[in-house]
Scaffold this motif. Structure first.
Motif, PDB file in Angstrom:
ATOM      1  N   ASP A  51      28.991  95.650  40.170  1.00 27.27           N
ATOM      2  CA  ASP A  51      27.960  95.017  39.869  1.00 27.27           C
ATOM      3  C   ASP A  51      27.635  94.631  37.690  1.00 27.27           C
ATOM      4  O   ASP A  51      27.526  95.789  38.095  1.00 27.27           O
ATOM      5  N   ASN A  52      27.482  93.885  38.025  1.00 29.36           N
ATOM      6  CA  ASN A  52      27.429  94.551  36.390  1.00 29.36           C
ATOM      7  C   ASN A  52      25.621  94.577  36.456  1.00 29.36           C
ATOM      8  O   ASN A  52      25.784  95.695  35.290  1.00 29.36           O
ATOM      9  N   GLY A  53      24.463  95.061  37.094  1.00 28.71           N
ATOM     10  CA  GLY A  53      23.606  95.521  37.496  1.00 28.71           C
ATOM     11  C   GLY A  53      23.541  97.625  37.219  1.00 28.71           C
ATOM     12  O   GLY A  53      22.957  98.389  36.905  1.00 28.71           O
ATOM     13  N   GLY A  54      24.871  97.747  37.677  1.00 25.84           N
ATOM     14  CA  GLY A  54      25.544  98.728  37.750  1.00 25.84           C
ATOM     15  C   GLY A  54      26.644  99.164  39.023  1.00 25.84           C
ATOM     16  O   GLY A  54      26.181  99.216  40.097  1.00 25.84           O
ATOM     17  N   PRO A  84      28.131  92.189  30.523  1.00 26.56           N
ATOM     18  CA  PRO A  84      28.815  93.750  30.531  1.00 26.56           C
ATOM     19  C   PRO A  84      27.836  94.439  31.504  1.00 26.56           C
ATOM     20  O   PRO A  84      28.140  93.207  32.409  1.00 26.56           O
ATOM     21  N   VAL A  85      29.242  95.339  31.788  1.00 25.19           N
ATOM     22  CA  VAL A  85      28.965  95.498  33.482  1.00 25.19           C
ATOM     23  C   VAL A  85      28.285  96.939  32.305  1.00 25.19           C
ATOM     24  O   VAL A  85      29.236  97.807  32.097  1.00 25.19           O
ATOM     25  N   SER A  86      27.536  97.208  33.457  1.00 22.94           N
ATOM     26  CA  SER A  86      26.862  99.067  33.562  1.00 22.94           C
ATOM     27  C   SER A  86      27.281  99.538  34.185  1.00 22.94           C
ATOM     28  O   SER A  86      26.997  99.652  35.195  1.00 22.94           O
ATOM     29  N   LEU A  87      27.430 100.843  34.118  1.00 25.14           N
ATOM     30  CA  LEU A  87      28.282 102.099  34.664  1.00 25.14           C
ATOM     31  C   LEU A  87      27.219 102.945  34.770  1.00 25.14           C
ATOM     32  O   LEU A  87      26.574 103.404  33.955  1.00 25.14           O
ATOM     33  N   MET A  88      27.432 103.799  35.590  1.00 22.17           N
ATOM     34  CA  MET A  88      26.608 104.404  36.228  1.00 22.17           C
ATOM     35  C   MET A  88      26.990 105.451  36.446  1.00 22.17           C
ATOM     36  O   MET A  88      28.179 105.998  37.483  1.00 22.17           O
ATOM     37  N   PRO A  89      26.625 107.385  35.974  1.00 19.90           N
ATOM     38  CA  PRO A  89      25.253 107.275  35.250  1.00 19.90           C
ATOM     39  C   PRO A  89      25.684 106.969  33.636  1.00 19.90           C
ATOM     40  O   PRO A  89      24.707 107.114  32.818  1.00 19.90           O
ATOM     41  N   ALA A  90      26.942 106.895  32.938  1.00 24.04           N
ATOM     42  CA  ALA A  90      26.986 106.704  31.998  1.00 24.04           C
ATOM     43  C   ALA A  90      28.137 105.945  31.494  1.00 24.04           C
ATOM     44  O   ALA A  90      29.357 104.538  32.439  1.00 24.04           O
ATOM     45  N   LEU A  91      27.962 104.397  30.367  1.00 16.00           N
ATOM     46  CA  LEU A  91      29.111 103.955  29.710  1.00 16.00           C
ATOM     47  C   LEU A  91      29.018 102.208  30.673  1.00 16.00           C
ATOM     48  O   LEU A  91      28.381 102.142  31.215  1.00 16.00           O
ATOM     49  N   LYS A  92      29.600 101.085  29.554  1.00 17.17           N
ATOM     50  CA  LYS A  92      29.309  99.917  30.058  1.00 17.17           C
ATOM     51  C   LYS A  92      31.030  99.569  29.053  1.00 17.17           C
ATOM     52  O   LYS A  92      31.105  99.882  27.881  1.00 17.17           O
TER      53      LYS A  92
END
Length: 359
Positions: A51-54, A84-92
């Motif tokens: 999911d691009n949002g997280g 981009p795909v935002s990873l959680m809790p860090a990185l893209k």
């Protein structure tokens, strides 16, 4: 596990400790059996959905890197939409294909679909795509709280499954047709695999390597990682949220004057597993946020993962190093040791708890 949010810091005070549930285990749920590769392919096609949002950092990066390292499958990261795909809790990161492009290129679907935990576990686009891939006979592997997506896709009804300790009771209540198991790091039941918390991604990925290419290949890959075994054995009881843990979360979060940004410089060929484990852990302390820095823009890892740096330089931040020397999997132990020295053992233990890892 999805990272605790600001609101959750308050809500946690009302959350009870996890209660015990079924631990009876069928004889074969820890054994992974994969079907033959689909017609027309020389080797399996693995799609890791994002999911691009997280999407959880380690849940996505570890299976990608382990399968690439073993060289036993073609691995593609598939996002909902371009960008981009935002990873959680860090990185893209940058995905390889969108769902639409993947479906056009591979009308027969993937052989294996890996589903990490996501910020929005109710995203209908992801749920529908995973269900659609399962309908095309793809084996579905949910990592950590990716189980929510597999369950909402209807794939866990009548099957045995597991998930992260924090979500266990809630998901078991929401999906009573599933036989939810404790004390299993990963569970495989009729073409669907589920795992416990974030760090289960390493043994689960090695189990996939063994199922795809045999014990010898899995042992060689594990040796590169610095992992001794990847059995499904797991003790669930130690993982629970105590009053002390809730107090520590609140203390660290509210001590905003002590919060800091930690920069990890990266360059082409970086160790993506070491980066994921380090950045993930440092970003769960409630005192720090890890970022990746590079002056050259997008950077490619040793196995082709495209990372989008958060900043061009690390000016004004504390600088960390990956120190990858004795196997990628040891990055977490090194990080927790450094964390204990910087913030104290209690914070390191809190992070290990979130990752469902025995420190």
């Amino acid at each position: 596990m999805r990272r605790f949010t600001t609101i959750l810091v308050i809500v946690l005070l009302a959350v009870p400790c996890m209660s015990g549930m079924g631990s009876a285990v069928a004889a074969d749920v820890g054994s992974v059996h994969l079907p033959l590769v689909k017609a027309g392919r020389e080797r399996p096609l693995v799609a890791i959905v994002a999911d691009n949002g997280g999407t959880e950092t380690t849940d996505l990066i570890v299976p990608y890197s382990v399968l690439k390292m073993a060289d036993v499958a073609d691995v593609v990261i598939v996002s909902i939409h371009p960008g981009p795909v935002s990873l959680m809790p860090a990185l893209k990161i940058q995905a390889d294909k969108t769902m639409l492009a993947f479906d056009a290129a591979h009308p027969d679907g993937a052989d294996i679909v890996i589903v990490p935990a996501m910020h929005d576990s109710g995203n209908e686009a992801v749920i529908a795509w995973v269900r659609h891939q399962s309908g095309k006979r793809a084996v579905v592997v949910s990592i950590c709280e990716g189980a929510w997506i597999a369950a909402r896709a209807g794939l866990l009804d009548g099957r045995a499954a597991t998930t992260h300790w924090y979500a266990f009771d809630k998901i078991a209540s929401a999906f009573p047709k599933t036989r939810w198991l404790r004390d299993q790091r990963y569970v495989f039941d009729r073409g669907v695999m589920t795992t416990t918390g974030v760090t289960a991604s390493i043994p689960a990925s090695l189990a996939l390597v063994e199922a795809l290419a045999g014990r010898s290949k899995a042992k060689a890959t594990a040796a590169k990682l610095g992992v001794e075994n990847w059995t499904a054995a797991h003790e669930s009881a130690p993982f629970r949220l105590t009053a002390w843990g809730m107090w520590l979360v609140a203390r660290n979060f509210l001590s905003f004057w002590k919060h800091e940004t930690l920069a990890i410089p990266v360059m082409d060929g970086f160790d993506e597993i070491a980066l994921a484990l380090s950045a993930d852990a440092w970003s769960r302390t409630y005192r720090s946020q890890a970022i990746a820095t590079s002056a050259k823009g997008p950077v490619a890892s040793r196995y082709g993962l495209v990372l989008i740096p958060d900043r061009a330089t690390d000016t004004g931040t504390v600088q960390l190093t990956l120190n990858g020397t004795t196997g990628s999997a040891h990055a977490l132990d090194r990080t927790l040791k450094e964390m204990a020295a910087r913030y104290g053992d209690a914070t390191a233990d809190l992070v290990a708890l979130q990752l469902e890892y025995v420190r």
